[in-house]
Design a protein around this motif. Structure first.
Motif, PDB file in Angstrom:
ATOM      1  N   ASP A   1       0.840  -1.199   0.000  1.00 38.32           N
ATOM      2  CA  ASP A   1       0.000   0.000   0.000  1.00 38.32           C
ATOM      3  C   ASP A   1       0.874   1.249   0.000  1.00 38.32           C
ATOM      4  O   ASP A   1       1.847   1.337   0.750  1.00 38.32           O
ATOM      5  CB  ASP A   1      -0.880   0.027   1.260  1.00 38.32           C
ATOM      6  CG  ASP A   1      -1.921  -1.078   1.239  1.00 38.32           C
ATOM      7  OD1 ASP A   1      -2.420  -1.405   0.164  1.00 38.32           O
ATOM      8  OD2 ASP A   1      -2.222  -1.619   2.324  1.00 38.32           O
TER       9      ASP A   1
ATOM     10  N   VAL B   1       1.258   4.527   1.377  1.00 40.50           N
ATOM     11  CA  VAL B   1       0.701   5.234   2.526  1.00 40.50           C
ATOM     12  C   VAL B   1       1.755   6.205   3.063  1.00 40.50           C
ATOM     13  O   VAL B   1       2.796   5.784   3.575  1.00 40.50           O
ATOM     14  CB  VAL B   1       0.321   4.254   3.654  1.00 40.50           C
ATOM     15  CG1 VAL B   1      -0.339   5.011   4.802  1.00 40.50           C
ATOM     16  CG2 VAL B   1      -0.588   3.147   3.154  1.00 40.50           C
TER      17      VAL B   1
ATOM     18  N   ILE C   1       3.851   6.221   6.947  1.00 35.19           N
ATOM     19  CA  ILE C   1       3.822   4.932   7.648  1.00 35.19           C
ATOM     20  C   ILE C   1       5.222   4.362   7.806  1.00 35.19           C
ATOM     21  O   ILE C   1       5.468   3.536   8.678  1.00 35.19           O
ATOM     22  CB  ILE C   1       2.899   3.949   6.898  1.00 35.19           C
ATOM     23  CG1 ILE C   1       2.337   2.928   7.890  1.00 35.19           C
ATOM     24  CG2 ILE C   1       3.624   3.274   5.756  1.00 35.19           C
ATOM     25  CD1 ILE C   1       1.211   2.098   7.345  1.00 35.19           C
TER      26      ILE C   1
ATOM     27  N   GLU D   1      12.817   7.049   7.782  1.00 37.18           N
ATOM     28  CA  GLU D   1      14.104   7.031   7.082  1.00 37.18           C
ATOM     29  C   GLU D   1      14.894   5.760   7.361  1.00 37.18           C
ATOM     30  O   GLU D   1      15.895   5.512   6.710  1.00 37.18           O
ATOM     31  CB  GLU D   1      14.921   8.248   7.514  1.00 37.18           C
ATOM     32  CG  GLU D   1      14.247   9.560   7.161  1.00 37.18           C
ATOM     33  CD  GLU D   1      15.256  10.598   6.730  1.00 37.18           C
ATOM     34  OE1 GLU D   1      16.392  10.545   7.231  1.00 37.18           O
ATOM     35  OE2 GLU D   1      14.901  11.455   5.894  1.00 37.18           O
TER      36      GLU D   1
ATOM     37  N   GLN E   1       5.795  -5.703   5.904  1.00 37.86           N
ATOM     38  CA  GLN E   1       4.826  -4.738   6.430  1.00 37.86           C
ATOM     39  C   GLN E   1       3.897  -4.207   5.344  1.00 37.86           C
ATOM     40  O   GLN E   1       2.822  -3.697   5.621  1.00 37.86           O
ATOM     41  CB  GLN E   1       5.548  -3.620   7.171  1.00 37.86           C
ATOM     42  CG  GLN E   1       6.299  -4.198   8.376  1.00 37.86           C
ATOM     43  CD  GLN E   1       7.050  -3.166   9.180  1.00 37.86           C
ATOM     44  OE1 GLN E   1       7.065  -1.988   8.860  1.00 37.86           O
ATOM     45  NE2 GLN E   1       7.687  -3.598  10.262  1.00 37.86           N
ATOM     46  N   ARG E   2       4.337  -4.278   4.114  1.00 38.78           N
ATOM     47  CA  ARG E   2       3.475  -4.032   2.957  1.00 38.78           C
ATOM     48  C   ARG E   2       2.857  -2.642   2.883  1.00 38.78           C
ATOM     49  O   ARG E   2       1.701  -2.480   2.450  1.00 38.78           O
ATOM     50  CB  ARG E   2       2.359  -5.102   2.913  1.00 38.78           C
ATOM     51  CG  ARG E   2       2.889  -6.524   2.781  1.00 38.78           C
ATOM     52  CD  ARG E   2       3.455  -6.760   1.399  1.00 38.78           C
ATOM     53  NE  ARG E   2       4.149  -8.044   1.283  1.00 38.78           N
ATOM     54  CZ  ARG E   2       3.551  -9.180   0.893  1.00 38.78           C
ATOM     55  NH1 ARG E   2       2.277  -9.181   0.595  1.00 38.78           N
ATOM     56  NH2 ARG E   2       4.254 -10.287   0.785  1.00 38.78           N
ATOM     57  N   ALA E   3       3.611  -1.640   3.306  1.00 38.94           N
ATOM     58  CA  ALA E   3       3.143  -0.271   3.153  1.00 38.94           C
ATOM     59  C   ALA E   3       4.351   0.641   3.126  1.00 38.94           C
ATOM     60  O   ALA E   3       5.359   0.359   3.772  1.00 38.94           O
ATOM     61  CB  ALA E   3       2.210   0.108   4.309  1.00 38.94           C
TER      62      ALA E   3
ATOM     63  N   LYS F   1       3.032  -7.037  13.056  1.00 41.37           N
ATOM     64  CA  LYS F   1       3.843  -6.586  11.931  1.00 41.37           C
ATOM     65  C   LYS F   1       3.422  -7.242  10.616  1.00 41.37           C
ATOM     66  O   LYS F   1       3.936  -6.901   9.569  1.00 41.37           O
ATOM     67  CB  LYS F   1       5.323  -6.895  12.187  1.00 41.37           C
ATOM     68  CG  LYS F   1       5.910  -6.078  13.333  1.00 41.37           C
ATOM     69  CD  LYS F   1       7.391  -6.380  13.520  1.00 41.37           C
ATOM     70  CE  LYS F   1       8.258  -5.249  13.013  1.00 41.37           C
ATOM     71  NZ  LYS F   1       9.680  -5.411  13.428  1.00 41.37           N
ATOM     72  N   LEU F   2       2.530  -8.201  10.682  1.00 45.39           N
ATOM     73  CA  LEU F   2       2.149  -8.947   9.483  1.00 45.39           C
ATOM     74  C   LEU F   2       0.726  -8.642   9.046  1.00 45.39           C
ATOM     75  O   LEU F   2       0.146  -9.366   8.221  1.00 45.39           O
ATOM     76  CB  LEU F   2       2.292 -10.455   9.750  1.00 45.39           C
ATOM     77  CG  LEU F   2       3.740 -10.945   9.852  1.00 45.39           C
ATOM     78  CD1 LEU F   2       3.806 -12.201  10.700  1.00 45.39           C
ATOM     79  CD2 LEU F   2       4.273 -11.241   8.466  1.00 45.39           C
TER      80      LEU F   2
ATOM     81  N   ARG G   1      -0.856  -6.231   7.240  1.00 46.87           N
ATOM     82  CA  ARG G   1      -1.192  -5.951   5.850  1.00 46.87           C
ATOM     83  C   ARG G   1      -0.914  -7.136   4.941  1.00 46.87           C
ATOM     84  O   ARG G   1      -1.675  -7.413   4.005  1.00 46.87           O
ATOM     85  CB  ARG G   1      -0.383  -4.764   5.333  1.00 46.87           C
ATOM     86  CG  ARG G   1      -0.978  -3.460   5.737  1.00 46.87           C
ATOM     87  CD  ARG G   1      -0.022  -2.329   5.431  1.00 46.87           C
ATOM     88  NE  ARG G   1      -0.491  -1.134   6.086  1.00 46.87           N
ATOM     89  CZ  ARG G   1      -1.368  -0.313   5.540  1.00 46.87           C
ATOM     90  NH1 ARG G   1      -1.846  -0.567   4.333  1.00 46.87           N
ATOM     91  NH2 ARG G   1      -1.771   0.747   6.208  1.00 46.87           N
ATOM     92  N   LEU G   2       0.185  -7.808   5.194  1.00 45.09           N
ATOM     93  CA  LEU G   2       0.496  -8.996   4.403  1.00 45.09           C
ATOM     94  C   LEU G   2      -0.655  -9.998   4.494  1.00 45.09           C
ATOM     95  O   LEU G   2      -1.108 -10.553   3.483  1.00 45.09           O
ATOM     96  CB  LEU G   2       1.799  -9.621   4.908  1.00 45.09           C
ATOM     97  CG  LEU G   2       2.185 -11.000   4.370  1.00 45.09           C
ATOM     98  CD1 LEU G   2       2.306 -10.990   2.856  1.00 45.09           C
ATOM     99  CD2 LEU G   2       3.499 -11.463   4.992  1.00 45.09           C
TER     100      LEU G   2
ATOM    101  N   ARG H   1      -3.827  -8.512   2.729  1.00 39.27           N
ATOM    102  CA  ARG H   1      -3.629  -8.454   1.290  1.00 39.27           C
ATOM    103  C   ARG H   1      -3.717  -9.837   0.659  1.00 39.27           C
ATOM    104  O   ARG H   1      -4.218 -10.011  -0.451  1.00 39.27           O
ATOM    105  CB  ARG H   1      -2.229  -7.907   0.999  1.00 39.27           C
ATOM    106  CG  ARG H   1      -2.123  -6.428   1.109  1.00 39.27           C
ATOM    107  CD  ARG H   1      -2.641  -5.842  -0.184  1.00 39.27           C
ATOM    108  NE  ARG H   1      -2.235  -4.460  -0.329  1.00 39.27           N
ATOM    109  CZ  ARG H   1      -2.442  -3.801  -1.451  1.00 39.27           C
ATOM    110  NH1 ARG H   1      -3.005  -4.383  -2.490  1.00 39.27           N
ATOM    111  NH2 ARG H   1      -2.095  -2.549  -1.535  1.00 39.27           N
TER     112      ARG H   1
ATOM    113  N   PHE I   1       8.327 -13.148  11.523  1.00 36.15           N
ATOM    114  CA  PHE I   1       8.695 -11.975  10.727  1.00 36.15           C
ATOM    115  C   PHE I   1       9.877 -12.299   9.811  1.00 36.15           C
ATOM    116  O   PHE I   1       9.921 -11.878   8.667  1.00 36.15           O
ATOM    117  CB  PHE I   1       9.040 -10.800  11.644  1.00 36.15           C
ATOM    118  CG  PHE I   1       9.247  -9.507  10.909  1.00 36.15           C
ATOM    119  CD1 PHE I   1       8.174  -8.801  10.431  1.00 36.15           C
ATOM    120  CD2 PHE I   1      10.520  -9.009  10.685  1.00 36.15           C
ATOM    121  CE1 PHE I   1       8.355  -7.598   9.746  1.00 36.15           C
ATOM    122  CE2 PHE I   1      10.715  -7.820  10.000  1.00 36.15           C
ATOM    123  CZ  PHE I   1       9.623  -7.119   9.529  1.00 36.15           C
TER     124      PHE I   1
ATOM    125  N   ASP J   1      22.745   4.713  10.977  1.00 34.09           N
ATOM    126  CA  ASP J   1      21.552   5.513  11.236  1.00 34.09           C
ATOM    127  C   ASP J   1      20.766   4.981  12.442  1.00 34.09           C
ATOM    128  O   ASP J   1      20.140   5.750  13.157  1.00 34.09           O
ATOM    129  CB  ASP J   1      20.652   5.594   9.996  1.00 34.09           C
ATOM    130  CG  ASP J   1      20.347   4.234   9.359  1.00 34.09           C
ATOM    131  OD1 ASP J   1      21.096   3.263   9.617  1.00 34.09           O
ATOM    132  OD2 ASP J   1      19.371   4.141   8.611  1.00 34.09           O
TER     133      ASP J   1
END
Lengths: 280, 280, 280, 280
Positions: free
Chosen positions: A145, A147, A150, A153, A163-165, B114-115, B117-118, B121, B158, D113
Motif C-alpha cells: 500500500d 501510505v 507509515i 528514514e 509490512q506491505r506499506a 507486523k504482518l 497488511r500482508l 492483502r 517476521f 543511522d
C-alpha cells in the motif's frame, strides 16, 4: 522534451551547519541542462563534488544561524530512448561488466541477501528481462500500500517485504532488493517527476539489461505515479543512503520544501507500453 | 486410535543443572493416557506443575554432573472429532470467548502486529473459516522451503515471512502470526507425530473456529508432514517459547534425542479432507 | 494510602465496533478497591472476564457508530510492603515456583533470548537480587533517552537496546528482557501513576525475588518518573501485548484520553530507598 | 617490512560457474607488490577490473564442472606510517573532502543511522580523534565475544550491537557503524593478517582522521588479533558486501581455503602504542 524544474528548501538554522545537498539534475547525454541557477539566501560559498561513478552533483554549504533558503531552477532537455520491452533481456553473470557489480551487492536499505528465496519463489518463473523486472514492480504495486508517513528514514526493503506499506522510497528499495536477488543489477534514482501528485522528490529504479542498443540501464517506477519519460534525474545510487537531497551537519529546523517540474515543449507520457532508457 | 509414544533424551551434565521438561502428553477428553512411565538414569526427584490455562505438564529435575537420561513412554488413545470443513466458520470478535484473547495477541515468534497488511492483502478475500486457515497453510507450504538447519531458535515469523525457509516450528509460527493478523485466535501445539519423517518432536497449529459442535480448536499442519489424526499433543502455547521440550539451567551437552510414535490399534490418516478437532 | 483514580476515553466510532478494555484497577490484598464506577455514553452492555493467572479485568463493549465515551473512576487503598533492598536476593532456577516460568520466557516485545550476552556482559558481576535489577533500571535510565513519539506500538526491547530512545513502555520492555536474560522472572505492569508528568497510563515492571517476607514480586520503575508507592495497578502481563488499555475491533477514531490519579489520604513518595512489593 | 602472502581456494564445481574473486593485494604507495602469481587449475581465462574508487582488484573466472583451484602468491613490501596517536584528531564535517562522504553513509551491514544514540551516549564524551575510535574498538573488544560460527553472512552491526558475539567481520561492522554515527568516515578492509590465529582472511577498519601528515585513513583492529603493521590489504569497501573474497554465480561446493602470510624481512608488531596509516 524540455522541462523546467526546481525546488525551494527553507531552513531555520539553529547552530552553524554544514549542509550537503544533492538536488541538482545530473548531466548525461540523455539529460542536457540548458540553463541553471542556484540561489542561496543569505548568499554563501558553495563547494562542489561530482561523484565519478554516478555523476551525482553534491554541494556543501556552510550556513550561519538564522533563516537559510536554497532555491534551484534549471531548464532540462531529456532524450530518453524508447524500445520494445520484449526485446530487452537479462545479462548472464559471466557477461556483466564488472563495473556494475556494486549494483548487485546488498545495501543498507536493499537487503537482497535476505530476500533471495522470496525473489526466486515469486519471480523465478517469469520471463527473464524487462518482463521480469516489470513483474517485480507490478507485484509491489499490487501487494504494497502506498501510505504516506507509515515508514521512516530507517525503513528498509526487508521491513517493507513484510509490512506491505510505504512511499516511493520504500517501493524502490523493495524493487531493487528483489531484482538484485534475481541477479539483475539495479540502482536507485532520485528525480523530479512529471505528474507526481502531490509534487515532491520522487524515487524510481533502473535495472541493467540487454536491449536493442546494447547493455544499459532501464527505468521502472514501482509506484506507477510518474510519467517514465518525464523524469529528470538527480542522484543515482545503491539506495537512498547515497542520494539524500539534504544532509545537515548541525542543528536545524526545516520547513516544507517546494519541488516542481513543468513540461515546456514536446509530448510526455505516451510511453506506458515501451521500455525507457535515460540514455544510450 | 491407540498409540505408543516415547522419547529418550540423553545429556552429559557438566555442572549441577535444573532441567524443565515438557515432553509428557497432555491430558484432555480427546487424548486419554492409559499407561505412562518416566525413567530417569540416574534416578532423581521430579517436581511437577500443570499449567492451568493449557494443561501442559512441566517437570523439573535436578541433575548432578555426569551422564543423565530421561526416558518417557506412554499409551495414548485419541478420539479426534472429524467434521466437514465447509461447516467450520470464523467467529466475530464480539462473540469470541474473552479467554481465547491471549491467542490473538502477538507473541515472541508470532509478530502478528507486523504482518497485518500482508495477511489482509493475501488472505483477505478467502472464504472465512476453515478454508481461510487452510489457505494460509497452503500458501506457506507453497512459498516456504522446508530446510533443516537454516533457521535457529531465534527465528521468528517476521523473519520467515521474508526469508522463506525453515522447519516445522517456523511454519507454525508464520501460520499463527498470519491467522492472528486475520483476527483468528491461533495457538502452537508441540506433538508426537505419526508419519513424520524423520521422527522428531513436531509443531502444528490450532485455530479457534465455529464448527458443527460449537466453538473449538481446529488442527492444521502447515508442513503437511504428519497425519492430522495421528498427533499426540504435548504442549499448547502462544508459540515455541512456551513449550520448549527441554530447558536446562546449567552447563550441559546434549546428544541426539530419540522420539517415536507407533500406532497400536485403529486406522489413521484417512482424514485429509476433513477438519480435525482434538476434542469437543 | 488512598487514591482516587480514573480515565475518560472518548471515541468516534465509524463502524460497529467491539472494544476490549483493560483499564480497571486489579484487585489483590495490597490493592483494595473501595468504590468504583464505570460510565458509558451512550450506555452499553459490558461483558467481563478476569484472567485467572493475572487477575487482569478485561471488559468487552459493543459500540454503535457515533460518539462513544468510557469513563472510569475508583477509590483505591494501597498497602505496599516496604523492605530493605539489601535483604532481597535472587532465587536459583531450582527453587523458582514453576508457575512463574512464563515470566522467564521471551515474549513479543521482550526478546530475552536475543539479549542474553548483553545482559550477562553488563550485569553479570552485579550483586544478585534487588541490587542487580536496580542496576538494570539505572543503566536504562542512564543509557536510553525518554523521548515521546520516537517509538511506536511495534517497537521492542531488541530495538530499544540499540536505538536508545523510547517511552515508559519501551523502558519496561528493555528492563524485562534484560532481567529475564539474567534468569530473573520479570513482568510488565500497567498502572495509574502518581506524580507522572504529563499524566497518562504508565508502565513499570515487577521482578520475582526472595525477600524478608518470602518470594514475591518487587516493583521497579526504569523511568523513575512515578512514586513507587503511588502506583495503582491495572494489568499484569508478559509485556504490553497483554495489557493494551483499549483494543478496538472496528473502525474508530480516538480523541485524547484523560488519565488521572489523586492521593486522598496518607503519605506517598518517601520510599526511594526501599524495596516496594505491592502485596505479600 | 616484506611479506610473502597467499591463498589456495579449492572448489568442486557442479554447474558452469562464473566466479568473482577479490583476493589479490591492493596496490598503493604504502603497499608495493614486488612479485605475484595466480595459478588456476585447470587453467582458465581471467577478466580483471580494478575499482577506481577503492583500487580493489576483482577477477572473473568461468569454471567448468569438475574440480577447480585458485592459488595466489605474492611478495609485498609494506611501508606503514607510524604516528603518535595523540596527534591524530577528528575532521569537522565542513572540512571533510566530499569524496569520503560514502564512508559516512549507512551501509548493508553498518546501520549507523540506527546506532546514532548508542554511539553518542557511549562515546560522545571521549576525546575526539584517534582516542575516540580506539575507545570504540576497546568497547567492542570488551563487550562482544569473539565466537566462531555464531554469526553468519547476514549478521549486521545492528544485530551484533545487541547479540554481543561474532567474528572479525562482525567486530569491524560494529566499529564502522559506531564511528560513522559519530561523524567519522570509516571503511572496511579485508586483509592477509600476520599473527592471526588461526590463519584466515581478516577484517579490520580504517577511520579518516587528521594526523601530523594531513588527512588520511588510520587502521584499527577491533579484534586486536593481528599485528597492525602486518596487514596486507586486499579490499577496501563500505562493508563486507563489497569485498567478498569469492562470489560464485553457479552451483559449487567449496573445500576449506588455506590462507597464509609470512614475514620475510623487517620487524613487525612493535607498534601497539602507535597510530598506523597504510600510506601517506
Amino acid at each position: 522534451m524540455d522541462f523546467t524544474i526546481g525546488c525551494t528548501l527553507p531552513y531555520r538554522v539553529k547552530s552553524p551547519t554544514s549542509f550537503v545537498f544533492n538536488i541538482e539534475a545530473v548531466r548525461h547525454p540523455g539529460q542536457v541542462i540548458t540553463a541553471e541557477t542556484l540561489t542561496l539566501t543569505p548568499d554563501a560559498a558553495v563547494e562542489r563534488w561530482t561523484m565519478p561513478e554516478s555523476g551525482n552533483r553534491y554541494l556543501r554549504i556552510d550556513a550561519a544561524p538564522g533563516p537559510f533558503t536554497l532555491d534551484y531552477r534549471a531548464e532540462v532537455t531529456l532524450s530518453p530512448v524508447l524500445e520494445a520491452p520484449e526485446a530487452v533481456t537479462e545479462i548472464p553473470a559471466k557477461a556483466l561488466p564488472l563495473s556494475v557489480l556494486p549494483h548487485l551487492w546488498p545495501s543498507r536499505y536493499c537487503q537482497s541477501d535476505k530476500l533471495n528465496r522470496l525473489a526466486q519463489r515469486t519471480f523465478g518463473a517469469e520471463t527473464p528481462g524487462y518482463a521480469r523486472v516489470n513483474a517485480v514492480c507490478n507485484w509491489i504495486h499490487d501487494n504494497v500500500d502506498y501510505v504516506g508517513g507509515i515508514s521512516d528514514e530507517m525503513t528498509s526493503a526487508f521491513d517493507t517485504a513484510t509490512q506491505r506499506a510505504g512511499v516511493c522510497r520504500d517501493f524502490a528499495h523493495l524493487a531493487i532488493a528483489l531484482c538484485r536477488a534475481l541477479g539483475i543489477p539495479t540502482r536507485y534514482v532520485s528525480a523530479y517527476a512529471h505528474r507526481l501528485e502531490p509534487p515532491d522528490f520522487h524515487a524510481v529504479i533502473e535495472a541493467y539489461l540487454d536491449g536493442p542498443s546494447g547493455f544499459g540501464w532501464y527505468l521502472f517506477d514501482p509506484t506507477r505515479k510518474a510519467a517514465p519519460d518525464g523524469l529528470v534525474r538527480i542522484g543515482i545510487g545503491r539506495d537512498a543512503a547515497e542520494v539524500a537531497f539534504s544532509s545537515p551537519f548541525g542543528d536545524i529546523v526545516y520547513d516544507k520544501p517546494v519541488v516542481w517540474i513543468e513540461p515546456k515543449r514536446g509530448t510526455v507520457g505516451a510511453v506506458t507500453t515501451q521500455a525507457v532508457r535515460a540514455e544510450l
